[in-house]
Every structure is written in structure tokens, then in C-alpha cells.
Motif scaffolding. Structure first.
Motif, mmCIF file in Angstrom:
data_model
loop_
_atom_site.group_PDB
_atom_site.id
_atom_site.type_symbol
_atom_site.label_atom_id
_atom_site.label_comp_id
_atom_site.label_asym_id
_atom_site.label_seq_id
_atom_site.Cartn_x
_atom_site.Cartn_y
_atom_site.Cartn_z
ATOM 1 N N SER A 1 58.355 -55.889 -24.292
ATOM 2 C CA SER A 1 57.225 -56.025 -22.859
ATOM 3 C C SER A 1 56.713 -54.713 -22.993
ATOM 4 O O SER A 1 55.416 -54.364 -22.593
ATOM 5 C CB SER A 1 57.728 -56.534 -21.881
ATOM 6 O OG SER A 1 58.227 -57.850 -21.957
ATOM 7 N N ARG A 2 57.648 -53.450 -22.784
ATOM 8 C CA ARG A 2 57.135 -52.224 -22.622
ATOM 9 C C ARG A 2 56.200 -51.815 -23.886
ATOM 10 O O ARG A 2 55.168 -51.070 -23.537
ATOM 11 C CB ARG A 2 58.404 -51.432 -22.608
ATOM 12 C CG ARG A 2 57.945 -49.944 -22.120
ATOM 13 C CD ARG A 2 58.931 -49.048 -21.769
ATOM 14 N NE ARG A 2 58.338 -47.774 -21.430
ATOM 15 C CZ ARG A 2 57.713 -47.408 -20.069
ATOM 16 N NH1 ARG A 2 57.749 -48.169 -19.317
ATOM 17 N NH2 ARG A 2 57.595 -46.312 -20.010
ATOM 18 N N ILE A 3 56.753 -52.160 -24.979
ATOM 19 C CA ILE A 3 55.830 -51.357 -26.143
ATOM 20 C C ILE A 3 54.356 -52.184 -26.294
ATOM 21 O O ILE A 3 53.323 -51.537 -26.316
ATOM 22 C CB ILE A 3 56.489 -51.768 -27.520
ATOM 23 C CG1 ILE A 3 57.859 -50.996 -27.603
ATOM 24 C CG2 ILE A 3 55.657 -51.917 -28.831
ATOM 25 C CD1 ILE A 3 58.861 -51.399 -28.834
ATOM 26 N N ASN A 4 54.447 -53.601 -26.009
ATOM 27 C CA ASN A 4 53.161 -54.326 -26.123
ATOM 28 C C ASN A 4 52.389 -53.949 -24.846
ATOM 29 O O ASN A 4 51.129 -53.525 -25.043
ATOM 30 C CB ASN A 4 53.559 -55.781 -25.756
ATOM 31 C CG ASN A 4 52.226 -56.581 -25.390
ATOM 32 O OD1 ASN A 4 51.666 -56.841 -24.532
ATOM 33 N ND2 ASN A 4 51.656 -57.022 -26.720
ATOM 34 N N LEU B 1 43.684 -58.677 -30.592
ATOM 35 C CA LEU B 1 44.736 -59.171 -29.937
ATOM 36 C C LEU B 1 44.592 -58.855 -28.666
ATOM 37 O O LEU B 1 45.032 -59.400 -27.727
ATOM 38 C CB LEU B 1 46.027 -58.999 -30.778
ATOM 39 C CG LEU B 1 46.349 -59.743 -31.947
ATOM 40 C CD1 LEU B 1 47.438 -59.079 -32.862
ATOM 41 C CD2 LEU B 1 46.481 -61.103 -31.869
ATOM 42 N N ASP B 2 44.379 -57.528 -28.170
ATOM 43 C CA ASP B 2 44.260 -56.998 -26.832
ATOM 44 C C ASP B 2 42.953 -57.328 -26.141
ATOM 45 O O ASP B 2 42.936 -56.503 -25.138
ATOM 46 C CB ASP B 2 44.645 -55.547 -26.869
ATOM 47 C CG ASP B 2 46.322 -55.363 -27.314
ATOM 48 O OD1 ASP B 2 47.091 -56.197 -26.942
ATOM 49 O OD2 ASP B 2 46.657 -54.439 -27.695
ATOM 50 N N ASN B 3 42.042 -58.170 -26.941
ATOM 51 C CA ASN B 3 40.877 -58.266 -26.108
ATOM 52 C C ASN B 3 40.073 -56.997 -26.212
ATOM 53 O O ASN B 3 39.100 -56.765 -24.989
ATOM 54 C CB ASN B 3 41.145 -59.019 -24.897
ATOM 55 C CG ASN B 3 41.716 -60.380 -24.698
ATOM 56 O OD1 ASN B 3 41.476 -61.293 -25.720
ATOM 57 N ND2 ASN B 3 42.663 -60.567 -24.044
ATOM 58 N N ARG B 4 40.171 -56.069 -26.953
ATOM 59 C CA ARG B 4 39.149 -55.050 -26.851
ATOM 60 C C ARG B 4 38.011 -55.371 -27.900
ATOM 61 O O ARG B 4 37.692 -54.425 -28.816
ATOM 62 C CB ARG B 4 39.911 -53.776 -27.282
ATOM 63 C CG ARG B 4 40.863 -53.519 -26.073
ATOM 64 C CD ARG B 4 40.252 -53.109 -24.701
ATOM 65 N NE ARG B 4 39.402 -52.120 -24.832
ATOM 66 C CZ ARG B 4 39.377 -51.031 -24.815
ATOM 67 N NH1 ARG B 4 40.760 -50.337 -24.365
ATOM 68 N NH2 ARG B 4 38.388 -50.121 -24.461
ATOM 69 N N VAL B 5 37.271 -56.279 -27.670
ATOM 70 C CA VAL B 5 36.068 -56.610 -28.632
ATOM 71 C C VAL B 5 35.126 -55.484 -28.617
ATOM 72 O O VAL B 5 34.736 -55.359 -29.636
ATOM 73 C CB VAL B 5 35.494 -58.011 -28.248
ATOM 74 C CG1 VAL B 5 34.222 -58.036 -29.128
ATOM 75 C CG2 VAL B 5 36.397 -59.086 -28.423
ATOM 76 N N ASP B 6 35.144 -54.826 -27.445
ATOM 77 C CA ASP B 6 34.147 -53.649 -27.367
ATOM 78 C C ASP B 6 34.431 -52.776 -28.502
ATOM 79 O O ASP B 6 33.430 -52.105 -29.420
ATOM 80 C CB ASP B 6 34.206 -53.011 -25.932
ATOM 81 C CG ASP B 6 35.407 -52.498 -25.565
ATOM 82 O OD1 ASP B 6 36.554 -53.116 -25.749
ATOM 83 O OD2 ASP B 6 35.326 -51.630 -25.025
ATOM 84 N N LEU B 7 35.646 -52.155 -28.638
ATOM 85 C CA LEU B 7 35.945 -51.390 -29.497
ATOM 86 C C LEU B 7 36.041 -51.885 -31.166
ATOM 87 O O LEU B 7 35.514 -50.962 -31.861
ATOM 88 C CB LEU B 7 37.526 -50.606 -29.219
ATOM 89 C CG LEU B 7 37.438 -49.396 -28.451
ATOM 90 C CD1 LEU B 7 38.919 -49.079 -28.067
ATOM 91 C CD2 LEU B 7 36.828 -48.237 -28.822
ATOM 92 N N ALA B 8 36.383 -52.809 -31.222
ATOM 93 C CA ALA B 8 36.346 -53.630 -32.568
ATOM 94 C C ALA B 8 34.863 -53.666 -32.990
ATOM 95 O O ALA B 8 34.587 -53.169 -34.106
ATOM 96 C CB ALA B 8 36.978 -54.785 -32.491
ATOM 97 N N SER C 1 52.958 -61.357 -31.574
ATOM 98 C CA SER C 1 52.064 -62.560 -31.530
ATOM 99 C C SER C 1 52.605 -63.769 -32.116
ATOM 100 O O SER C 1 52.195 -64.942 -32.104
ATOM 101 C CB SER C 1 50.455 -62.429 -31.592
ATOM 102 O OG SER C 1 50.263 -62.161 -32.933
ATOM 103 N N LEU C 2 53.116 -63.417 -33.326
ATOM 104 C CA LEU C 2 53.633 -64.169 -34.498
ATOM 105 C C LEU C 2 55.323 -64.677 -34.140
ATOM 106 O O LEU C 2 55.592 -65.849 -34.520
ATOM 107 C CB LEU C 2 53.710 -63.877 -35.640
ATOM 108 C CG LEU C 2 52.234 -63.440 -36.272
ATOM 109 C CD1 LEU C 2 52.374 -62.503 -37.684
ATOM 110 C CD2 LEU C 2 51.470 -64.617 -36.538
ATOM 111 N N LEU C 3 55.918 -63.834 -33.461
ATOM 112 C CA LEU C 3 57.366 -64.126 -33.283
ATOM 113 C C LEU C 3 57.824 -65.282 -32.355
ATOM 114 O O LEU C 3 57.223 -65.385 -31.501
ATOM 115 C CB LEU C 3 58.166 -62.786 -32.836
ATOM 116 C CG LEU C 3 59.642 -62.662 -33.233
ATOM 117 C CD1 LEU C 3 59.978 -62.650 -34.624
ATOM 118 C CD2 LEU C 3 59.996 -61.395 -32.450
ATOM 119 N N ASN C 4 58.801 -66.062 -32.756
ATOM 120 C CA ASN C 4 58.866 -67.242 -31.862
ATOM 121 C C ASN C 4 59.841 -66.577 -30.730
ATOM 122 O O ASN C 4 60.460 -65.537 -30.767
ATOM 123 C CB ASN C 4 59.694 -68.188 -32.636
ATOM 124 C CG ASN C 4 61.026 -68.056 -33.200
ATOM 125 O OD1 ASN C 4 61.953 -67.523 -32.483
ATOM 126 N ND2 ASN C 4 61.352 -68.529 -34.363
#
Length: 618
Positions: free
Chosen positions: A90-93, A212-219, A597-600
Motif C-alpha cells: 500500500s505504501r509503495i502504491n 493506472l493512476d488516472n493521470r490521463v493528463d500526463l499520458a 493491479s494484476l496480483l490476486n
């Protein structure tokens, strides 16, 4: 509950007690008591209880949070207890999402120019800004900035940029302009550390994390900058430095466009049409023409240039140059001087440096797979990427433009993709070894070099189900190590020249883009068991190192020893920081976000407990 206290005093006390090696970090290598007493306060700011922070990980979290509070120019810190005790994943994310992307963001404008012009790659005291001769808006903008930057020299590039011209400015390095929106530069994300420029394939993988982090602006901004480069420089550059003008990087633009538009269709068809047209232009003019397009209908990396590549570290080529100098009866210094000034004509050196530049164009700089041969290879990675371009063009044109885009039919790109697949099957596929290999278009032979790049067809969707099953079985035998996938197999390590230097893209090292592409390929083909194991191994290694070493998330890892202590060739960007890493490393950050996002859920819980992968999967 939360900690409340004077930042300066607390930092001083904490470091004096716990940072026994004096590197301004708290790691497993420090010999302190590994516990630190603080006071906790309730929501009403009344004293609640005494609390002892225990263990390297929690102590380093506390150190990092103090550093973040200090960066806000605060005198007193208020730190919630949950941030000290936060689970590692959680911290890394959270750190990546809330801090790292912003810290890695740059703009080439009045606000952002100072950092870029004065970095370690700037060369002499003159701060050069190279602007395309086709960008009149940019020329006017940067010339107007001269009053605020007394050492700024604005250089307008010629309309035709030749290798000879690029060589003529190698001793005058500078940054290359990117796009503007009015008085502001279009932002982009840099890899990290010493990098202040926008890199080719790094940007796509960073984009995966940004979406994945919803930064469409930067992408979106990075795609717009790519389109600026194609429009004004003729290609997506290796990076926007003057000495990269003759060199591109692996092509991911179609995937980037497709993924962002599917994430946010409100960008609109007008934007999609504009960037799609430029991506097709890149495909046709950069890749589908000689010298990158070869007679057999496949492609190769082929960077053009004259002389010795200037961006390498001093002495990088000495081992090879010593052999040539001995033949010529002179010193290395004399050889290089005469070669550079044109008084010595050496086709052997020309070929060697063409291979070297092409190797760097491939992004895999450096690897024994490509050393002194890259420009002769139809590589699996490049042809998989171009297959994906063709599939993406077919899909985008069929889905959003009724099968016809400015006279270009979706059917044409489908047929192009199928033809490429047939050629790859003919020249590259090895049934016995169940994988594709690079094909030498000069010797007419497959190389049989086992590399993570041989598995790009999984990501591109190029394999039928039978080939996919065989390929995945081979992947898990050849490249799987404790910390994920190695760049090349253990077996390949035995065939390189005796006493040869360690190449950073080779065994035992592993790299984020390889993991990310192969994960997505495994997911697309339904290999969930293998996907979960490889994601877990990679994230375990990252998490274990972050927990033990003050949150470090650097450029590369040794996946065999599962450590970030890798210093092959160019060191390991992202390991040098005080108190806290505020940026990590671009595609490493993205691999964390994609992997999580992929890990169960069951494996994520095991990851937070740092359960050894050899126990989890055996």
C-alpha cells in the motif's frame, strides 16, 4: 492517533540513534537498536500514549514522513500512525501515485528550463536550446526567454538534419525543444535520477503506470510530445538531446494511443485522428523504408551517425579501440583523433559504431545479444512491435473510422500484420526451442540467443494457441529466477567472451519493460498461474528491497540474487538519495502499479508479509 513533534529535533535524534552508517537512511545495514520512542496524540491533540516504533521498515517510514513534512517548510510534523505502520504494498502504491509521478514531471518552458539546462549533461557553461527550423512558435518563444537566461543560446536546426550536421554539434550538446501550449511547455515524465529528457520507450511504460493512476493528463501530454517529435524531427527520438537526432527507439506509439483513448474516449475523435495520422506517418517513413526495412520484408534497428557516439562514458569503447589501434600502430587517443577529424578512413570502425548506435536505438543498451551485430539483425522485439502497430491501426481505423482513414483501409493493415507473421514464422521461429530468435539478414541465420525480447510476440498477440503454450513453457524454464525474469538466460551467460564485462541488460539482471510486456501477454492468452507467479516474484523483490533499504525503487535489479545492488556499466539510477526517494524510477514505478493491479488478493497478502517466493510456489 498521530505523532506530533518538532521536525528538526526528531530527525536529529532519530538519525543519531538509528543511522549508524551516516548515509541519511535507515536500512537493514544500520546497527542501531531498531526502536524509537515517540508520543502519540488523539484527534483532539491531547496526549494519548507513548509508542515505540520497531524495526527497520517502520523506522524508515517515520524518517520518510518526517522528510515529507520538512519539505513543506513546516516546523512541527503531524504524522498519522497509519503512515508509520502502512503495509508495504500500500505504501509503495501510494508513494508512486501521490509523489513520484509529479516529481518526475518536467516541462521545457520558462518554469522548467533552468533544471534541464544546468544538469550534468549540459556540457560547458553555454546553455543550448536546439529548436526545429519548422517550429516558428518555438523559435520565437525560446528567443524571448533569453533575457531571463543570460547563458542561453537558442540554436535553430536546419530543415535537413544530416548525420554530418549532428556530428558537427556533438561538442556543443544541448536540449531539443518539445511541444508548447501557449506559454507553457507540454509536460513529460522522465525516467528518474540524472535524466531530464523524454525517452522513447520509457515513456510508453511510464504511460501504463500513469493510466493506472488516472493521470490521463500526463499520458496524453507525452503522446502529444511524441507527435511533436515526429512532425519536427522526423522520428520519436531516443531522447530529446542534440546527439540523439539520428536515433529513434522501440515503437510503442500505436499501443499508447489505443490504451489512452480506450481509457478516456472524451479526448475525442478529432484528437484521435490527429495522433493516428502522425503514428502512421512514423510507421511509413521511419520503419517501412530502408535502412530499417530490409529485403526480406522484416525490420531492424539502424541508427545513423558519424564518428564515435558522444554520450558514452569515457573509456567505454577502449577495449575494442585498443585492438584497432594496435593494428594501426598508434595509441587509442591518436586513433580516435584521426578517425574523428576524417584523416583516417576505417570502415571497420564505421560498422562497429553503426552497430553500437543501433543497439542503443533498440533500448537494450547494452547487451551481448546485440553487441557488434545489431544493425544486421531482424530482431524479434522490433518486428513484434511493428506487428502490434499494424494490428492497432487495423483496430482503430475499423472501430472509429468505419474502416477507412484518410484513404488508408483497415484491411491493408490486417494483411500487413499477417504477412509479417508469416515472415517471422519462416525466418525466426524455432520449433525445437519453442521460441522466436533474432534473424541475421546478412548471414541468413537465426542467432539462437535466449533473451526476454524473444517473448515480445506474447504481448503483441502474434502467437497461435499451440505456439503460445510451447513458448510459455520455455519461458518458465529459461528465464524465471527468484526475483522475476532475467534479461537473458543463464545459458547465454556461458557463451559470452571470457573475462567480458557485465552488460546491464543481460543475466542476472532483470528489467521492468520485459516483465510488464510478458505479464500482459500471459494475461491475454489466459496463463493465469504463470502470470501470478511472475508478478509475485518481481514485486516481492521490489518490496523486499524497499522494506530493507528505506523505500528504494531504482532502475534495475539482479533477479537471481533478488537485490537492487547492481552497478554494471552505468550504475543503478535511483539509489542515491537522502531521507526519502521522492521519484523512484519511471518504468519501475509503472511495473509496481501494473503488478499490483494484476496480483490476486491472497498473493498480495503474502507479499505484505514478504513470504519468500520459493516457499510460496514450491
Amino acid at each position: 492517533m498521530h505523532f506530533k513533534g518538532n521536525i528538526k529535533e526528531t530527525l536529529s535524534h532519530l538519525l543519531e540513534q538509528e543511522d549508524t552508517d551516516g548515509d541519511k537512511k535507515i536500512t537493514v545495514e544500520d546497527q542501531g537498536p531498531k526502536q524509537f520512542d515517540i508520543a502519540l496524540y488523539g484527534d483532539d491533540n491531547a496526549f494519548a500514549k507513548a509508542y515505540t516504533i520497531k524495526g527497520t521498515y517502520h523506522l524508515s517510514n517515520f524518517l520518510q514522513e518526517l522528510a515529507l513534512e520538512r519539505a513543506l517548510s513546516k516546523i512541527e510534523a503531524v504524522i498519522p500512525l497509519w503512515k508509520i505502520e502502512e503495509q508495504p504494498t500500500s505504501r509503495i502504491n501510494r508513494m508512486i501515485r501521490d509523489y513520484f509521478w509529479d516529481d518526475l514531471t518536467r516541462t521545457i518552458d520558462k518554469k522548467g528550463l533552468a533544471n534541464i539546462l544546468t544538469d550534468t549533461k549540459a556540457g560547458d557553461s553555454v546553455q543550448r536550446m536546439y529548436v526545429p527550423g519548422t517550429d516558428q512558435e518555438g523559435i520565437a518563444y525560446y528567443n524571448n526567454l533569453k533575457t531571463g537566461f543570460p547563458n542561453l543560446e537558442v540554436v535553430v536546426l536546419p530543415l535537413e538534419i544530416t548525420p554530418e550536421y549532428v556530428k558537427s554539434i556533438n561538442e556543443k550538446p544541448g536540449i531539443l525543444a518539445l511541444g508548447l501550449e501557449g506559454k507553457n511547455g507540454i509536460p513529460f515524465v522522465v525516467p528518474g535520477g540524472r535524466f531530464n529528457e523524454m525517452y522513447g520507450w520509457d515513456s510508453y511504460f511510464e504511460g501504463v503506470g500513469l493510466l493506472l493512476d488516472n493521470r490521463v493528463d500526463l499520458a496524453k501530454a507525452m503522446i502529444d510530445n511524441f507527435c511533436y517529435q515526429i512532425t519536427h524531427y522526423g522520428k520519436i527520438l531516443n531522447a530529446n538531446r542534440s546527439y540523439y537526432l539520428t536515433r529513434t527507439q522501440p515503437p510503442y506509439l500505436s499501443s499508447f494511443i489505443r490504451e489512452i483513448f480506450e481509457k478516456d474516449p472524451t479526448l475525442g475523435k478529432e484528437w484521435l485522428a490527429s495522433v493516428l495520422a502522425i503514428a502512421i506517418q512514423e510507421y511509413e517513413t521511419v520503419w517501412m523504408r530502408a535502412p530499417r526495412y530490409t529485403d526480406n520484408g522484416l525490420n531492424r534497428y539502424y541508427a545513423q551517425g558519424v564518428g564515435v557516439p558522444p554520450e558514452t562514458e569515457e573509456g567505454h569503447f577502449d577495449e575494442y579501440l585498443a585492438v584497432v589501434a594496435k593494428k594501426e600502430g598508434c595509441s587509442i587517443e591518436e586513433l580516435v583523433s584521426n578517425y574523428q577529424n576524417g584523416s583516417l578512413d576505417l570502415p571497420e570502425l564505421d560498422r562497429y559504431f553503426t552497430h553500437d548506435r543501433s543497439l542503443r536505438e533498440s533500448g537494450h543498451d547494452t547487451s551481448w545479444r546485440l553487441d557488434d551485430v545489431c544493425a544486421d539483425l531482424n530482431t524479434v522485439d522490433l518486428n513484434s512491435l511493428l506487428y502490434k502497430y499494424e494490428i492497432d491501426f487495423e483496430y482503430l481505423i475499423a472501430t472509429y473510422f468505419a474502416g477507412n482513414f484518410k484513404g488508408k483501409k483497415s484491411r491493408y493493415y490486417k494483411e500487413s500484420a499477417l504477412a509479417r507473421k508469416e515472415r517471422m514464422d519462416t525466418f525466426m521461429w524455432d520449433e525445437d526451442k519453442s521460441q522466436y530468435f533474432d534473424y541475421n539478414c546478412v548471414t541468413k541465420q537465426k542467432t539462437e540467443f535466449e533473451s526476454a525480447s524473444n517473448y515480445f510476440p506474447l504481448w503483441a498477440g502474434l502467437l497461435d494457441n499451440d505456439k503460445a503454450m510451447k513458448t510459455v513453457r520455455r519461458l518458465m524454464i529459461d528465464l524465471k529466477e527468484k526475483g522475476g525474469l532475467a534479461g537473458t538466460s543463464r545459458a547465454m551467460n556461458t557463451i559470452i567472451p571470457e573475462g567480458a564485462v557485465q552488460r546491464q541488460w543481460d543475466y542476472p539482471n532483470g528489467w521492468a519493460p520485459h516483465q510488464m510486456m510478458i505479464w500482459r501477454g500471459l494475461k491475454a492468452y489466459g496463463f493465469d498461474k504463470e502470470l501470478q507467479e511472475l508478478v509475485y516474484r518481481w514485486l516481492w523483490m521490489i518490496t523486499r528491497n524497499a522494506v530493507d533499504y528505506n523505500g528504494v525503487i531504482p532502475e534495475k535489479y539482479d533477479v537471481v540474487s533478488a537485490t537492487h545492488k547492481v552497478f554494471a556499466e552505468y550504475g543503478n539510477v535511483g539509489t542515491e538519495f537522502d531521507y526519502i526517494t521522492t521519484s523512484g524510477f519511471g518504468w519501475m514505478n509503472a511495473s509496481c502499479q501494473l503488478g499490483l493491479s494484476l496480483l490476486n488478493p491472497k498473493l498480495r497478502a503474502a507479499l505484505d508479509n514478504l513470504e519468500d517466493p520459493e516457499k510460496v510456489f514450491n
